[in-house]
Scaffold this motif. Structure first.
Motif, mmCIF file in Angstrom:
data_model
loop_
_atom_site.group_PDB
_atom_site.id
_atom_site.type_symbol
_atom_site.label_atom_id
_atom_site.label_comp_id
_atom_site.label_asym_id
_atom_site.label_seq_id
_atom_site.Cartn_x
_atom_site.Cartn_y
_atom_site.Cartn_z
ATOM 1 N N ASP A 1 0.802 -1.236 -0.024
ATOM 2 C CA ASP A 1 -0.056 -0.137 0.044
ATOM 3 C C ASP A 1 0.956 1.383 -0.201
ATOM 4 O O ASP A 1 1.757 1.520 0.929
ATOM 5 C CB ASP A 1 -0.919 0.126 1.159
ATOM 6 C CG ASP A 1 -1.934 1.036 1.222
ATOM 7 O OD1 ASP A 1 -1.863 2.238 0.426
ATOM 8 O OD2 ASP A 1 -2.989 0.731 1.846
ATOM 9 N N SER A 2 0.794 2.060 -1.003
ATOM 10 C CA SER A 2 1.617 3.191 -1.206
ATOM 11 C C SER A 2 1.206 4.313 -0.238
ATOM 12 O O SER A 2 2.158 5.142 0.132
ATOM 13 C CB SER A 2 1.376 3.859 -2.613
ATOM 14 O OG SER A 2 0.017 4.287 -2.747
ATOM 15 N N ARG A 3 0.306 4.204 0.639
ATOM 16 C CA ARG A 3 -0.168 5.194 1.641
ATOM 17 C C ARG A 3 1.102 5.145 2.814
ATOM 18 O O ARG A 3 1.253 6.091 3.458
ATOM 19 C CB ARG A 3 -1.517 5.006 2.188
ATOM 20 C CG ARG A 3 -2.542 5.469 1.313
ATOM 21 C CD ARG A 3 -3.866 4.930 1.959
ATOM 22 N NE ARG A 3 -3.983 3.495 2.287
ATOM 23 C CZ ARG A 3 -4.955 2.881 3.060
ATOM 24 N NH1 ARG A 3 -6.020 4.019 3.594
ATOM 25 N NH2 ARG A 3 -4.793 1.824 3.360
ATOM 26 N N HIS A 4 1.460 4.015 3.024
ATOM 27 C CA HIS A 4 2.287 3.600 4.059
ATOM 28 C C HIS A 4 3.942 3.839 3.949
ATOM 29 O O HIS A 4 4.259 4.030 2.601
ATOM 30 C CB HIS A 4 2.245 2.232 4.743
ATOM 31 C CG HIS A 4 0.951 2.057 5.021
ATOM 32 N ND1 HIS A 4 0.154 2.568 5.902
ATOM 33 C CD2 HIS A 4 0.066 1.082 4.448
ATOM 34 C CE1 HIS A 4 -1.097 2.240 5.722
ATOM 35 N NE2 HIS A 4 -1.351 1.018 5.104
ATOM 36 N N GLU A 5 4.524 4.012 4.784
ATOM 37 C CA GLU A 5 6.176 4.302 4.732
ATOM 38 C C GLU A 5 6.835 3.207 5.792
ATOM 39 O O GLU A 5 6.230 3.453 6.924
ATOM 40 C CB GLU A 5 6.260 5.943 4.847
ATOM 41 C CG GLU A 5 7.751 6.196 4.741
ATOM 42 C CD GLU A 5 7.651 7.853 4.478
ATOM 43 O OE1 GLU A 5 8.929 8.246 4.710
ATOM 44 O OE2 GLU A 5 6.752 8.473 4.102
ATOM 45 N N VAL A 6 7.905 2.938 5.204
ATOM 46 C CA VAL A 6 8.839 2.286 6.005
ATOM 47 C C VAL A 6 10.134 3.097 6.113
ATOM 48 O O VAL A 6 10.890 3.627 5.214
ATOM 49 C CB VAL A 6 9.220 0.921 5.164
ATOM 50 C CG1 VAL A 6 10.224 0.250 6.026
ATOM 51 C CG2 VAL A 6 8.121 0.067 4.897
ATOM 52 N N MET A 7 10.484 3.268 7.303
ATOM 53 C CA MET A 7 11.738 4.222 7.762
ATOM 54 C C MET A 7 12.411 3.473 8.438
ATOM 55 O O MET A 7 12.381 2.908 9.385
ATOM 56 C CB MET A 7 10.984 5.331 8.572
ATOM 57 C CG MET A 7 12.257 6.304 9.051
ATOM 58 S SD MET A 7 11.224 7.535 10.311
ATOM 59 C CE MET A 7 10.104 8.397 9.318
ATOM 60 N N PHE A 8 13.972 3.520 7.904
ATOM 61 C CA PHE A 8 15.186 2.745 8.395
ATOM 62 C C PHE A 8 15.876 3.893 9.244
ATOM 63 O O PHE A 8 16.229 4.991 8.794
ATOM 64 C CB PHE A 8 15.898 2.178 7.467
ATOM 65 C CG PHE A 8 15.091 1.052 6.709
ATOM 66 C CD1 PHE A 8 14.960 -0.163 7.353
ATOM 67 C CD2 PHE A 8 14.663 1.241 5.497
ATOM 68 C CE1 PHE A 8 14.376 -1.040 6.807
ATOM 69 C CE2 PHE A 8 13.932 -0.194 4.706
ATOM 70 C CZ PHE A 8 14.001 -0.966 5.598
ATOM 71 N N VAL A 9 16.197 3.591 10.619
ATOM 72 C CA VAL A 9 17.137 4.398 11.135
ATOM 73 C C VAL A 9 18.299 3.816 11.654
ATOM 74 O O VAL A 9 18.966 4.322 12.436
ATOM 75 C CB VAL A 9 16.429 5.048 12.235
ATOM 76 C CG1 VAL A 9 14.975 5.941 12.277
ATOM 77 C CG2 VAL A 9 15.843 3.728 13.252
ATOM 78 N N GLY A 10 18.595 2.489 10.985
ATOM 79 C CA GLY A 10 19.755 2.045 11.240
ATOM 80 C C GLY A 10 20.410 1.140 10.008
ATOM 81 O O GLY A 10 19.919 1.022 9.139
ATOM 82 N N TYR A 11 21.660 0.693 10.198
ATOM 83 C CA TYR A 11 22.585 -0.109 9.497
ATOM 84 C C TYR A 11 21.578 -1.174 9.061
ATOM 85 O O TYR A 11 20.972 -2.080 9.966
ATOM 86 C CB TYR A 11 23.954 -0.492 9.906
ATOM 87 C CG TYR A 11 24.507 -1.517 9.011
ATOM 88 C CD1 TYR A 11 25.172 -0.849 7.633
ATOM 89 C CD2 TYR A 11 24.683 -2.677 9.305
ATOM 90 C CE1 TYR A 11 25.801 -1.816 6.905
ATOM 91 C CE2 TYR A 11 25.325 -3.628 8.623
ATOM 92 C CZ TYR A 11 25.912 -3.263 7.258
ATOM 93 O OH TYR A 11 26.712 -3.871 6.691
ATOM 94 N N GLN A 12 21.427 -1.631 7.524
ATOM 95 C CA GLN A 12 20.866 -3.004 7.374
ATOM 96 C C GLN A 12 22.065 -3.916 6.700
ATOM 97 O O GLN A 12 22.557 -3.443 5.751
ATOM 98 C CB GLN A 12 19.792 -2.906 6.169
ATOM 99 C CG GLN A 12 18.679 -1.936 6.632
ATOM 100 C CD GLN A 12 17.706 -2.345 7.924
ATOM 101 O OE1 GLN A 12 17.383 -3.334 8.020
ATOM 102 N NE2 GLN A 12 17.855 -1.573 9.134
#
Length: 383
Positions: free
Chosen positions: A275-286
């Motif tokens: 769903d394009s309404r949502h957002e995944v936010m990364f705040v650390g190393y992957q």
């Protein structure tokens, strides 16, 4: 942390867990910062250790080892940095360099880069949440339970506090009764381990830095504010996932684990990545090869992108963003300053705990800076 790791990696049987925790209680020795503690007292050699704040996590320390040989003066001082913290952590006192180190064993995790400032990262966080409100979507933040979660809660509370003081926020509901303003935005912490650690952080507020303690004195609750919703049981977790998926109500969800390789964040991703309404936010190393790294690599991508979660493919239509500056490690500048701050220059510095390019970049920077200060020393890279 060790209890959680034991349950996940060895056994969740209550009897075995209790036996393991009893063993830990017998073995762990609590030491105060800044005081020498004898480890070896022998005729041929003696060794004492002293812990100093490392600024990486609450209670983390670097270790000074003082080694004495009878008839040989002075003693030899070896310092193991462990993980050194970034100076902008709002809950921790900043790291200070040791008074002396003949040999310094220094981490180099971010020896080849610089972090953005705390104000920059908070502005980016606020802007991302504003986007989610505008899109009627949820911000999913995969976060480690120890350290990163508490730092995020602290900064989100500060944003909410400022928003509530802002006169613009007061008119949002009046102008549009259907609009959801910041004062009604739920901050969902969906990680039992993170909740336990956050509670401990709150109990140890005497060890926070001056800014954080001042907020407490003003009657604020940086880690336990009113809009924070804690999810404990798995049944409640599944209810929240289904509710957010079906309603599209804006929310911020902080859940483990930090690399999306397991834990409750995976269920949110399965429900909302499409769903394009949502957002995944990364705040650390992957780390390479983890689901988090795959999702992060899709940031800005156009076209058809999929990811394998628990053996099933999911399309990625949600927005993906990476916020810099949330690393718990010191960057190159912080590591160089740690060495520069030692009054009596080490004879040698051994670089460890970093990728090869990070070690090499830090070695070059240290050599350049120490040459300018006329403080030559041997700098070696551990293989």
């Amino acid at each position: 942390m060790l209890e959680d790791a034991y349950k996940l990696g060895i056994s969740a049987d209550p009897v075995q867990v209790d036996r393991y925790l009893a063993l830990l209680q017998r073995l762990i020795v609590a030491l105060p910062f800044g005081e020498w503690h004898p480890v070896i007292e022998g005729r041929e050699v003696s060794c004492s250790v002293r812990l100093q704040r490392a600024g990486h996590l609450l209670g983390s320390a670097y270790v000074e080892c003082d080694i004495c040989y009878p008839g040989r003066e002075p003693s030899s001082r070896v310092v193991f940095s462990g993980d050194l913290g970034a100076p902008c952590n709002p809950l921790l006192q900043a790291v200070k360099s040791p008074e002396r180190a003949d040999t310094l064993v220094l981490e180099s995790t971010y020896g080849d880069r610089l972090h953005s400032g705390r104000s920059d990262r908070q502005m980016q966080l606020e802007a991302a949440i504003d986007r989610a409100l505008a899109d009627s979507g949820t911000v999913l933040i995969p976060a480690f339970s120890l350290g990163r979660t508490q730092e995020l809660l602290y900064e989100i509370e500060d944003i909410l506090h400022r928003k509530q003081l802002s006169p613009e926020q007061g008119g949002v509901a009046e102008a549009d009764p259907l609009a959801l303003d910041w004062t009604r935005l739920p901050i969902i912490l969906d990680s039992p381990l993170a909740q336990r650690i956050t509670q401990v952080y709150g109990e140890l507020h005497a060890y926070w830095n001056a800014e954080a303690r001042q907020r407490l004195g003003e009657g604020r609750a940086p880690l336990g504010f009113g809009q924070l919703v804690c999810i404990d049981t798995h049944a409640r977790h599944q209810q929240v996932v289904n509710y957010l998926k079906s309603t599209g109500r804006p929310a911020i969800v902080i859940a483990g684990n930090g690399m999306c390789s397991g834990g409750r964040i995976v269920n949110y991703l399965k429900a909302m990545l499409g769903d394009s309404r949502h957002e995944v936010m990364f705040v650390g190393y992957q780390a390479k090869g983890t689901p988090g790294a795959v999702i992060q690599a899709s940031e800005g991508a156009e076209g058809f992108v999929q990811i394998d979660l628990d053996g099933q493919m999911y399309e990625i239509h949600a927005k993906v963003v990476t916020l810099a500056g949330y690393s718990g490690h010191a960057d190159q500048d912080g590591l160089v300053k740690f060495v520069e701050g030692i009054p009596y220059a080490p004879r040698e510095v051994v670089l460890v705990h970093g990728e090869q390019r990070a070690k090499e970049a830090l070695k070059r920077q240290l050599e350049q800076r120490l040459a300018q200060l006329s403080r030559p020393m041997g700098i070696f890279i551990a293989q």
